[in-house]
Design a protein around this motif. Structure first.
Motif, PDB file in Angstrom:
ATOM      1  N   LYS A 177       0.821  -1.222   0.000  1.00 13.63           N
ATOM      2  CA  LYS A 177       0.000   0.000   0.000  1.00 13.63           C
ATOM      3  C   LYS A 177       0.855   1.272   0.000  1.00 13.63           C
ATOM      4  CE  LYS A 177      -3.944  -2.241   0.774  1.00 13.63           C
ATOM      5  NZ  LYS A 177      -4.308  -2.992  -0.356  1.00 13.63           N
ATOM      6  N   GLU A 178       2.145   1.112   0.259  1.00 11.21           N
ATOM      7  CA  GLU A 178       3.025   2.260   0.413  1.00 11.21           C
ATOM      8  C   GLU A 178       3.196   3.012  -0.905  1.00 11.21           C
ATOM      9  OE1 GLU A 178       7.421   2.996   2.429  1.00 11.21           O
ATOM     10  OE2 GLU A 178       6.580   0.994   2.319  1.00 11.21           O
ATOM     11  N   ASP A 179       3.126   4.340  -0.813  1.00  9.73           N
ATOM     12  CA  ASP A 179       3.352   5.191  -1.979  1.00  9.73           C
ATOM     13  C   ASP A 179       4.861   5.350  -2.143  1.00  9.73           C
ATOM     14  OD1 ASP A 179       2.710   6.835  -4.131  1.00  9.73           O
ATOM     15  OD2 ASP A 179       2.771   8.637  -2.886  1.00  9.73           O
ATOM     16  N   VAL A 180       5.400   4.790  -3.193  1.00  9.97           N
ATOM     17  CA  VAL A 180       6.842   4.773  -3.410  1.00  9.97           C
ATOM     18  C   VAL A 180       7.191   5.810  -4.468  1.00  9.97           C
ATOM     19  CG1 VAL A 180       8.797   3.352  -4.083  1.00  9.97           C
ATOM     20  CG2 VAL A 180       6.864   2.306  -2.895  1.00  9.97           C
ATOM     21  N   SER A 181       8.208   6.612  -4.173  1.00 11.78           N
ATOM     22  CA  SER A 181       8.660   7.618  -5.149  1.00 11.78           C
ATOM     23  C   SER A 181      10.014   7.212  -5.704  1.00 11.78           C
ATOM     24  CB  SER A 181       8.755   8.986  -4.484  1.00 11.78           C
ATOM     25  OG  SER A 181       9.820   8.989  -3.547  1.00 11.78           O
ATOM     26  N   LEU A 182      10.325   7.720  -6.867  1.00 16.51           N
ATOM     27  CA  LEU A 182      11.629   7.464  -7.461  1.00 16.51           C
ATOM     28  C   LEU A 182      12.725   8.052  -6.581  1.00 16.51           C
ATOM     29  CD1 LEU A 182      13.283   6.321  -9.801  1.00 16.51           C
ATOM     30  CD2 LEU A 182      13.008   8.525 -10.946  1.00 16.51           C
ATOM     31  N   LYS A 183      12.471   9.212  -6.017  1.00 11.41           N
ATOM     32  CA  LYS A 183      13.456   9.847  -5.137  1.00 11.41           C
ATOM     33  C   LYS A 183      13.792   8.934  -3.973  1.00 11.41           C
ATOM     34  CE  LYS A 183      14.747  14.049  -2.802  1.00 11.41           C
ATOM     35  NZ  LYS A 183      16.043  13.527  -2.591  1.00 11.41           N
TER      36      LYS A 183
END
Length: 166
Positions: free
Chosen positions: A119-125
């Motif tokens: 469910k975690e929102d993962v960013s490229l950063k």
């Protein structure tokens, strides 16, 4: 039927009306007007019939196009499902990132590699920070600027050595 009554019926949409044959046979102005009315009624009937046929053809074409769109949408949905299943079954991490560095797609191997929750929102950063941050980010930006495919080898993460294709 008299011309004024005929005109009123036509204006109310009654195209099945006819002109008084007695008036039609007159050789005076009333006869001429009656003949013109008769021609006008005939032309209106033909126009209405033509419009009705055109409308029916348009409805059929619209229905056909909608059916085609439904079929194609279903096919695309199925193809997307197969593609996503294939990507998710890859044993290596897979990311699709847009030009604003938003992750559009990530597979289960990426989630498992970095121990992200589903469910975690993962960013490229965040991924770049875990992999060494600014140096790797600079290499990726340079690669993207060049427009070609770049391979980055020996990216160390925990006890693993990774490679990236950009």
């Amino acid at each position: 039927m008299r011309l004024d009554a005929t005109a009123k019926k036509i204006s109310n949409g009654d195209m099945e009306i006819g002109v008084d044959q007695d008036l039609f046979n007159n050789q005076d102005e009333i006869g001429s007007l009656t003949k013109s009315f008769g021609i006008m009624i005939h032309n209106l009937r033909e126009s209405m019939h033509s419009l009705k046929q055109s409308n029916e053809e348009i409805v059929k074409a619209k229905d056909s196009a909608e059916d085609l769109v439904r079929v194609r949408t279903k096919e695309l949905r199925e193809e997307k499902s197969r593609l996503l299943a294939s990507i998710n079954s890859l044993s290596f991490g897979f990311l699709v990132v847009d030009s604003q560095d938003r992750i559009l797609l990530k597979n289960k191997a990426i989630v498992d590699l970095f121990a992200f929750s589903d469910k975690e929102d993962v960013s490229l950063k965040r991924i770049l920070d875990l992999l060494g941050g600014s140096i790797l980010e600079a290499e990726i930006k340079a690669c993207l600027k060049g427009g070609g495919v770049c391979e980055m080898k020996e990216i160390v993460f925990e006890k693993k050595i990774l490679r990236a294709l950009v």
